[in-house]
Design a protein around this motif. Structure first.
Motif, PDB file in Angstrom:
ATOM      1  N   PRO A  74     -17.684   1.275  14.276  1.00  0.00           N
ATOM      2  CA  PRO A  74     -17.443   0.559  12.947  1.00  0.00           C
ATOM      3  C   PRO A  74     -18.871   0.379  12.386  1.00  0.00           C
ATOM      4  O   PRO A  74     -19.887   0.010  12.963  1.00  0.00           O
ATOM      5  CB  PRO A  74     -16.932  -0.908  13.455  1.00  0.00           C
ATOM      6  CG  PRO A  74     -16.651  -0.395  15.036  1.00  0.00           C
ATOM      7  CD  PRO A  74     -17.440   0.430  15.455  1.00  0.00           C
ATOM      8  N   SER A  75     -18.998   0.473  10.908  1.00  0.00           N
ATOM      9  CA  SER A  75     -20.035   0.380  10.357  1.00  0.00           C
ATOM     10  C   SER A  75     -20.031  -1.019   9.370  1.00  0.00           C
ATOM     11  O   SER A  75     -20.732  -1.622   8.751  1.00  0.00           O
ATOM     12  CB  SER A  75     -20.289   1.520   9.365  1.00  0.00           C
ATOM     13  OG  SER A  75     -19.506   1.660   8.664  1.00  0.00           O
ATOM     14  N   GLU A  76     -18.808  -1.546   9.041  1.00  0.00           N
ATOM     15  CA  GLU A  76     -18.593  -2.620   7.969  1.00  0.00           C
ATOM     16  C   GLU A  76     -17.168  -2.826   8.139  1.00  0.00           C
ATOM     17  O   GLU A  76     -16.224  -2.105   8.483  1.00  0.00           O
ATOM     18  CB  GLU A  76     -18.850  -2.007   6.608  1.00  0.00           C
ATOM     19  CG  GLU A  76     -19.003  -3.025   5.710  1.00  0.00           C
ATOM     20  CD  GLU A  76     -19.631  -2.585   4.334  1.00  0.00           C
ATOM     21  OE1 GLU A  76     -19.795  -1.322   4.338  1.00  0.00           O
ATOM     22  OE2 GLU A  76     -19.875  -3.679   3.605  1.00  0.00           O
ATOM     23  N   ILE A  77     -16.924  -4.261   7.916  1.00  0.00           N
ATOM     24  CA  ILE A  77     -15.544  -4.736   7.610  1.00  0.00           C
ATOM     25  C   ILE A  77     -15.478  -5.395   6.053  1.00  0.00           C
ATOM     26  O   ILE A  77     -16.048  -6.043   5.696  1.00  0.00           O
ATOM     27  CB  ILE A  77     -15.217  -6.029   8.736  1.00  0.00           C
ATOM     28  CG1 ILE A  77     -15.489  -5.448  10.160  1.00  0.00           C
ATOM     29  CG2 ILE A  77     -13.554  -6.243   8.543  1.00  0.00           C
ATOM     30  CD1 ILE A  77     -15.456  -6.597  11.228  1.00  0.00           C
ATOM     31  N   LEU A  78     -14.433  -4.739   5.597  1.00  0.00           N
ATOM     32  CA  LEU A  78     -14.320  -4.974   3.947  1.00  0.00           C
ATOM     33  C   LEU A  78     -12.927  -5.581   4.011  1.00  0.00           C
ATOM     34  O   LEU A  78     -11.959  -5.522   4.628  1.00  0.00           O
ATOM     35  CB  LEU A  78     -14.373  -3.655   2.946  1.00  0.00           C
ATOM     36  CG  LEU A  78     -15.526  -3.106   3.504  1.00  0.00           C
ATOM     37  CD1 LEU A  78     -15.123  -1.882   2.456  1.00  0.00           C
ATOM     38  CD2 LEU A  78     -16.458  -3.773   2.571  1.00  0.00           C
ATOM     39  N   LYS A  79     -12.870  -6.524   2.935  1.00  0.00           N
ATOM     40  CA  LYS A  79     -11.573  -6.943   2.473  1.00  0.00           C
ATOM     41  C   LYS A  79     -11.227  -6.105   1.152  1.00  0.00           C
ATOM     42  O   LYS A  79     -11.801  -6.002   0.065  1.00  0.00           O
ATOM     43  CB  LYS A  79     -11.678  -8.566   2.045  1.00  0.00           C
ATOM     44  CG  LYS A  79     -10.543  -9.181   1.338  1.00  0.00           C
ATOM     45  CD  LYS A  79     -10.877 -10.533   1.095  1.00  0.00           C
ATOM     46  CE  LYS A  79      -9.483 -11.408   0.961  1.00  0.00           C
ATOM     47  NZ  LYS A  79      -8.658 -11.011  -0.364  1.00  0.00           N
ATOM     48  N   VAL A  80     -10.065  -5.466   1.342  1.00  0.00           N
ATOM     49  CA  VAL A  80      -9.503  -4.653   0.166  1.00  0.00           C
ATOM     50  C   VAL A  80      -8.077  -5.263  -0.429  1.00  0.00           C
ATOM     51  O   VAL A  80      -7.028  -5.017   0.563  1.00  0.00           O
ATOM     52  CB  VAL A  80      -9.420  -3.095   0.598  1.00  0.00           C
ATOM     53  CG1 VAL A  80      -8.738  -2.201  -1.036  1.00  0.00           C
ATOM     54  CG2 VAL A  80     -10.869  -2.716   0.719  1.00  0.00           C
ATOM     55  N   SER A  89     -16.051   3.262   9.480  1.00  0.00           N
ATOM     56  CA  SER A  89     -16.745   3.755  10.275  1.00  0.00           C
ATOM     57  C   SER A  89     -17.170   5.134  10.244  1.00  0.00           C
ATOM     58  O   SER A  89     -17.023   5.774   9.008  1.00  0.00           O
ATOM     59  CB  SER A  89     -15.809   3.686  11.714  1.00  0.00           C
ATOM     60  OG  SER A  89     -14.792   4.745  11.502  1.00  0.00           O
ATOM     61  N   ASP A  90     -17.532   5.832  11.484  1.00  0.00           N
ATOM     62  CA  ASP A  90     -17.937   7.216  11.055  1.00  0.00           C
ATOM     63  C   ASP A  90     -16.738   8.154  11.174  1.00  0.00           C
ATOM     64  O   ASP A  90     -16.707   9.399  11.385  1.00  0.00           O
ATOM     65  CB  ASP A  90     -18.998   7.835  12.282  1.00  0.00           C
ATOM     66  CG  ASP A  90     -18.603   7.174  13.719  1.00  0.00           C
ATOM     67  OD1 ASP A  90     -17.672   6.193  13.826  1.00  0.00           O
ATOM     68  OD2 ASP A  90     -19.035   7.761  14.720  1.00  0.00           O
ATOM     69  N   GLY A  91     -15.612   7.544  11.278  1.00  0.00           N
ATOM     70  CA  GLY A  91     -14.257   8.309  11.266  1.00  0.00           C
ATOM     71  C   GLY A  91     -13.348   7.482  10.124  1.00  0.00           C
ATOM     72  O   GLY A  91     -13.691   7.059   9.230  1.00  0.00           O
ATOM     73  N   GLU A  92     -12.066   7.904  10.421  1.00  0.00           N
ATOM     74  CA  GLU A  92     -10.908   7.173   9.140  1.00  0.00           C
ATOM     75  C   GLU A  92     -11.081   5.961   9.003  1.00  0.00           C
ATOM     76  O   GLU A  92     -11.254   5.062  10.040  1.00  0.00           O
ATOM     77  CB  GLU A  92      -9.426   7.829   9.676  1.00  0.00           C
ATOM     78  CG  GLU A  92      -9.190   9.066   9.111  1.00  0.00           C
ATOM     79  CD  GLU A  92      -7.911   9.258   9.550  1.00  0.00           C
ATOM     80  OE1 GLU A  92      -6.967   8.513   9.532  1.00  0.00           O
ATOM     81  OE2 GLU A  92      -7.634  10.558   9.905  1.00  0.00           O
ATOM     82  N   ASP A  93     -10.698   5.565   7.990  1.00  0.00           N
ATOM     83  CA  ASP A  93     -10.720   3.988   7.573  1.00  0.00           C
ATOM     84  C   ASP A  93      -9.613   3.451   8.690  1.00  0.00           C
ATOM     85  O   ASP A  93      -8.461   4.136   8.657  1.00  0.00           O
ATOM     86  CB  ASP A  93     -10.495   3.646   6.229  1.00  0.00           C
ATOM     87  CG  ASP A  93     -11.607   3.802   5.334  1.00  0.00           C
ATOM     88  OD1 ASP A  93     -12.641   4.361   5.885  1.00  0.00           O
ATOM     89  OD2 ASP A  93     -11.592   3.687   4.255  1.00  0.00           O
ATOM     90  N   ILE A  94      -9.856   2.153   9.056  1.00  0.00           N
ATOM     91  CA  ILE A  94      -8.588   1.451   9.849  1.00  0.00           C
ATOM     92  C   ILE A  94      -8.218   0.542   8.860  1.00  0.00           C
ATOM     93  O   ILE A  94      -9.113  -0.616   8.502  1.00  0.00           O
ATOM     94  CB  ILE A  94      -9.368   0.894  11.434  1.00  0.00           C
ATOM     95  CG1 ILE A  94      -9.716   1.896  12.158  1.00  0.00           C
ATOM     96  CG2 ILE A  94      -7.946   0.216  11.892  1.00  0.00           C
ATOM     97  CD1 ILE A  94     -10.390   1.683  13.174  1.00  0.00           C
ATOM     98  N   VAL A  95      -7.169   0.520   8.243  1.00  0.00           N
ATOM     99  CA  VAL A  95      -6.599  -0.423   7.493  1.00  0.00           C
ATOM    100  C   VAL A  95      -5.381  -1.513   8.228  1.00  0.00           C
ATOM    101  O   VAL A  95      -4.550  -1.073   8.592  1.00  0.00           O
ATOM    102  CB  VAL A  95      -5.926   0.035   6.056  1.00  0.00           C
ATOM    103  CG1 VAL A  95      -5.327  -0.907   5.290  1.00  0.00           C
ATOM    104  CG2 VAL A  95      -7.104   1.207   5.476  1.00  0.00           C
ATOM    105  N   VAL A  96      -5.884  -2.606   8.256  1.00  0.00           N
ATOM    106  CA  VAL A  96      -5.046  -3.502   8.828  1.00  0.00           C
ATOM    107  C   VAL A  96      -4.915  -5.084   8.362  1.00  0.00           C
ATOM    108  O   VAL A  96      -5.568  -5.299   7.264  1.00  0.00           O
ATOM    109  CB  VAL A  96      -5.528  -3.611  10.590  1.00  0.00           C
ATOM    110  CG1 VAL A  96      -5.467  -2.666  11.344  1.00  0.00           C
ATOM    111  CG2 VAL A  96      -7.125  -4.406  10.301  1.00  0.00           C
ATOM    112  N   ASP A  97      -4.222  -6.028   9.197  1.00  0.00           N
ATOM    113  CA  ASP A  97      -4.181  -7.538   8.259  1.00  0.00           C
ATOM    114  C   ASP A  97      -5.405  -8.255   8.863  1.00  0.00           C
ATOM    115  O   ASP A  97      -5.709  -9.203   8.281  1.00  0.00           O
ATOM    116  CB  ASP A  97      -2.724  -8.105   8.587  1.00  0.00           C
ATOM    117  CG  ASP A  97      -1.721  -7.281   7.879  1.00  0.00           C
ATOM    118  OD1 ASP A  97      -1.663  -7.021   6.404  1.00  0.00           O
ATOM    119  OD2 ASP A  97      -0.757  -6.541   8.530  1.00  0.00           O
TER     120      ASP A  97
END
Lengths: 283, 283
Positions: B188-194, B202-210
């Motif tokens: 993980p490189s960052e946690i964002l609010k979208v 991260s260096d992989g796919e985005d993980i989109v959660v609540d």
């Protein structure tokens, strides 16, 4: 020979400092008695984590065994003064002068107050070190005020050199001394200079001698290291166990309350690592 | 029930504080895991005085045995926040709220930095406590970033409550999780609010959660106790282990370098006795 570090004292603080300096590959000396009497004489110690319900003797033995396994030998000597020589410390033992780039004071705390007059006359007919000063009183009369049974050895030694030795035991155990030594059971109240003699005043007869040896387990930190910042019987230390004198660290009871074995051991570890940092910065 | 003292953490600092509070007859609770992973996972410890050449597991076992002999039980829980209520402290565990007149922080030091965005979103879609916050995300999607294998239990628990659980192990051991949990090996490189989602970049796919659960062994002291004076990852303490908050003491790695077992144990002892003094003065 100049050591990297000299540790003064062999209680939990000194032992802990020695083990950590050994791990860090430093060239050090640890000076004191074979085992700390304050540890070995404790009845039961319930809160030294990892060693449940040990007697003082068991804890002292565990420390001795740990030192032995680590290949650390205690240098049995009594340090009377430590001189800050700027680049190093000169450590006056009873038998010789040691040199070290840094020192760790782990001498414990002085219990009991100085006898009135003691501080003022120190170095002038009052001495803390029989081995150091005996030659000055060859053929003369001396008194020894001994705060623990082991001081009897010093009195016996003095009796080989001096004309008359009067011994005042400050403890309850029976004395075991050469016949030549006169044992007087009194409570000293003051030490005075009267002409060229020193007089021990007490609840008994005056003891008139040329020198009074006051022998305690530890001497007060300000007397031990001239120039050291103290607060009563304690050395003032920072969180890294440094004192006001660069290269001089302290740990254990000498740094203040609480007087607890594991507190001393923890501080010894910190003092050792701070000394390592100090030595690295000095190069 | 209001305890005299709550000790948070079960490493050498916490264990030492507990043993000393027991000796002093205080009514206290010690909260944490059964054994400190930082102790039990150490290879060899050479400088814990009195226990020569022990492995981390041996030292951890010696601590466990000592607690057992002293009749001290660890309350297994994870404290997320400690609130200074003026006259006492409210201690938010995963399972319940505890109350104590004084607290001793012995939680160790946070190793590794916060993930960018983590601090800003904490309490708003980023959580440190699965047990506390799981009910808020019933039927929703969550991610768990786990810093040690034991966090897998939390992820498994979340998978019983949430719709989808994505697990990101921050360690090398193989995972052992229910099939329902999706394991993703990324950094993980960052946690964002979208919008109303949280996104783990991260260096992989985005993980989109609540919600993103970030589960570490310890959380930073400033997050643990709002208002606590800190210096980076450490709590600022005085020589008696008091902090800027009356009744709040700290010991061990959380108070700063060196990170050493016996230093922590020594500080735990001091913190306990300072808490005893604080309680006596409060009456």
């Amino acid at each position: 020979m100049r050591y990297d570090v000299a540790i003064i004292g062999t209680g939990p603080g000194g032992v802990s400092a020695a083990l950590t300096l050994k791990n860090r590959g430093k060239n050090f000396i640890i000076i004191g008695s074979k085992q700390s009497a304050k540890v070995s004489k404790a009845h039961a110690i319930l809160n030294y984590p990892g060693l449940p319900n040990v007697s003082g003797q068991e804890l002292a033995n565990a420390f001795s065994k740990h030192l032995e396994l680590a290949g650390i030998e205690i240098t049995e000597d009594r340090v009377s003064t430590i001189y800050d020589m700027g680049d190093f410390f000169g450590i006056q033992g009873g038998n010789e002068m040691y040199e070290a780039s840094a020192v760790i004071l782990a001498t414990g705390v002085v219990t009991g107050k100085a006898i009135p007059g003691e501080d003022a006359l120190l170095g002038s007919g009052v001495s803390y070190c029989a081995t150091c000063d005996a030659p000055l009183y060859k053929g003369k009369d001396v008194a020894v005020i001994g705060y623990s049974k082991k001081e009897e050895e010093e009195a016996a030694f003095l009796s080989e050199v001096c004309a008359n030795v009067t011994y005042v035991p400050m403890y309850k155990e029976a004395t075991d001394l050469p016949d030549k030594v006169k044992v007087v059971n009194v409570k000293p109240s003051e030490i005075l200079k009267v002409d060229d003699k020193r007089v021990v005043k007490s609840d008994g007869e005056d003891i008139v001698v040329d020198c009074v040896f006051v022998l305690r387990d530890a001497i007060s930190p300000g007397q031990l290291v001239p120039g050291l910042e103290t607060d009563g019987a304690h050395v003032v230390v920072n969180r890294d166990m440094s004192t006001n004198i660069a290269g001089c660290f302290a740990c254990g009871d000498i740094t203040g309350l609480p007087y607890q074995y594991v507190k001393s051991a923890g501080e010894g570890n910190v003092a050792a690592l701070s000394a390592v940092t100090y030595l690295a910065a000095k190069k």
